[in-house]
Design a protein around this motif. Sequence first.
Motif, PDB file in Angstrom:
ATOM      1  N   ALA A  31       3.420 -34.047  17.396  1.00  0.00           N
ATOM      2  CA  ALA A  31       3.270 -35.445  17.824  1.00  0.00           C
ATOM      3  C   ALA A  31       3.082 -35.515  19.342  1.00  0.00           C
ATOM      4  CB  ALA A  31       4.472 -36.266  17.390  1.00  0.00           C
ATOM      5  N   ALA A  32       3.802 -34.665  20.068  1.00  0.00           N
ATOM      6  CA  ALA A  32       3.667 -34.655  21.534  1.00  0.00           C
ATOM      7  C   ALA A  32       2.250 -34.215  21.922  1.00  0.00           C
ATOM      8  CB  ALA A  32       4.703 -33.720  22.151  1.00  0.00           C
ATOM      9  N   ASP A  33       1.733 -33.229  21.204  1.00  0.00           N
ATOM     10  CA  ASP A  33       0.373 -32.748  21.475  1.00  0.00           C
ATOM     11  C   ASP A  33      -0.655 -33.846  21.198  1.00  0.00           C
ATOM     12  OD1 ASP A  33      -1.630 -30.566  21.893  1.00  0.00           O
ATOM     13  OD2 ASP A  33      -2.095 -31.014  19.810  1.00  0.00           O
ATOM     14  N   GLU A  34      -0.477 -34.538  20.074  1.00  0.00           N
ATOM     15  CA  GLU A  34      -1.384 -35.632  19.708  1.00  0.00           C
ATOM     16  C   GLU A  34      -1.351 -36.747  20.754  1.00  0.00           C
ATOM     17  OE1 GLU A  34      -3.383 -36.468  16.797  1.00  0.00           O
ATOM     18  OE2 GLU A  34      -3.393 -34.284  16.636  1.00  0.00           O
ATOM     19  N   LYS A  35      -0.152 -37.031  21.249  1.00  0.00           N
ATOM     20  CA  LYS A  35       0.007 -38.084  22.259  1.00  0.00           C
ATOM     21  C   LYS A  35      -0.768 -37.704  23.524  1.00  0.00           C
ATOM     22  CE  LYS A  35       1.779 -41.594  24.422  1.00  0.00           C
ATOM     23  NZ  LYS A  35       1.472 -42.970  24.099  1.00  0.00           N
ATOM     24  N   LEU A  36      -0.680 -36.436  23.910  1.00  0.00           N
ATOM     25  CA  LEU A  36      -1.403 -35.989  25.114  1.00  0.00           C
ATOM     26  C   LEU A  36      -2.906 -36.068  24.897  1.00  0.00           C
ATOM     27  CD1 LEU A  36       0.796 -32.963  26.294  1.00  0.00           C
ATOM     28  CD2 LEU A  36       0.675 -35.251  27.306  1.00  0.00           C
ATOM     29  N   SER A  37      -3.362 -35.700  23.682  1.00  0.00           N
ATOM     30  CA  SER A  37      -4.801 -35.828  23.381  1.00  0.00           C
ATOM     31  C   SER A  37      -5.231 -37.288  23.491  1.00  0.00           C
ATOM     32  CB  SER A  37      -5.107 -35.335  21.952  1.00  0.00           C
ATOM     33  OG  SER A  37      -5.082 -33.940  21.884  1.00  0.00           O
ATOM     34  N   ALA A  38      -4.412 -38.175  22.940  1.00  0.00           N
ATOM     35  CA  ALA A  38      -4.751 -39.604  22.956  1.00  0.00           C
ATOM     36  C   ALA A  38      -4.829 -40.130  24.388  1.00  0.00           C
ATOM     37  CB  ALA A  38      -3.732 -40.393  22.140  1.00  0.00           C
TER      38      ALA A  38
END
Length: 203
Positions: A145-152
Amino acid sequence: MATTGTLRDAFVDELRDSYDGEKQLIKALKKMAKAAKHEELRSAFETHLEETQGQVQRLEQVFAMLDEKVKGKHCDGIAGIIEEGASVMEEDFDDATMNACLIASGQRAEHYEMAAYGTLVAWARVLGEDEAADLLQQTLDEEKAADEKLSALAEGGINDDAAGPGEDDEMNEASSSSRSKPSRATRPRARNGASARAPQSRS
Ligand SMILES: [Fe+2]
């Protein structure tokens, strides 16, 4: 060389590696939050810092379940990623570029952790340590989820800000003709970070 080590030994070893890695990341995330020149990015790092403190406690619970001593083992991989990130933070980049670079560093760490926890979950399952596997899966989900947030955040404007004004802005900016970057309209859109699917994870 002794050949008595088992997968359980390797599992405990990897847990100690992750335990140390998380502790290193607690310090690094504090610095990254401070270096971020973007409100949402700073709060993403701060949120993940809190999660990371919880992940350390979760690993302590796993050690207790396995009746193993709570102990870290220096994680060279995370140390290297943090060191690279620290040297980028010393560069003389403009604020927008620095934000993009902080995301790049953060995603390297997340992907390393996703690989590590993916393995830990899979090993816990084959070793019959289902309770430990469930706890480790919670951490794996947080890393993803943290990785996805950074991508977003990267794709939601930070990369564009770092790339500079596009064609629309250039029409109002006669002095920008020497810019060599392709305009926003012609730049291909790339997905930030790799696919967020961690190895061995089946969540
Ligand atoms: Fe973590």
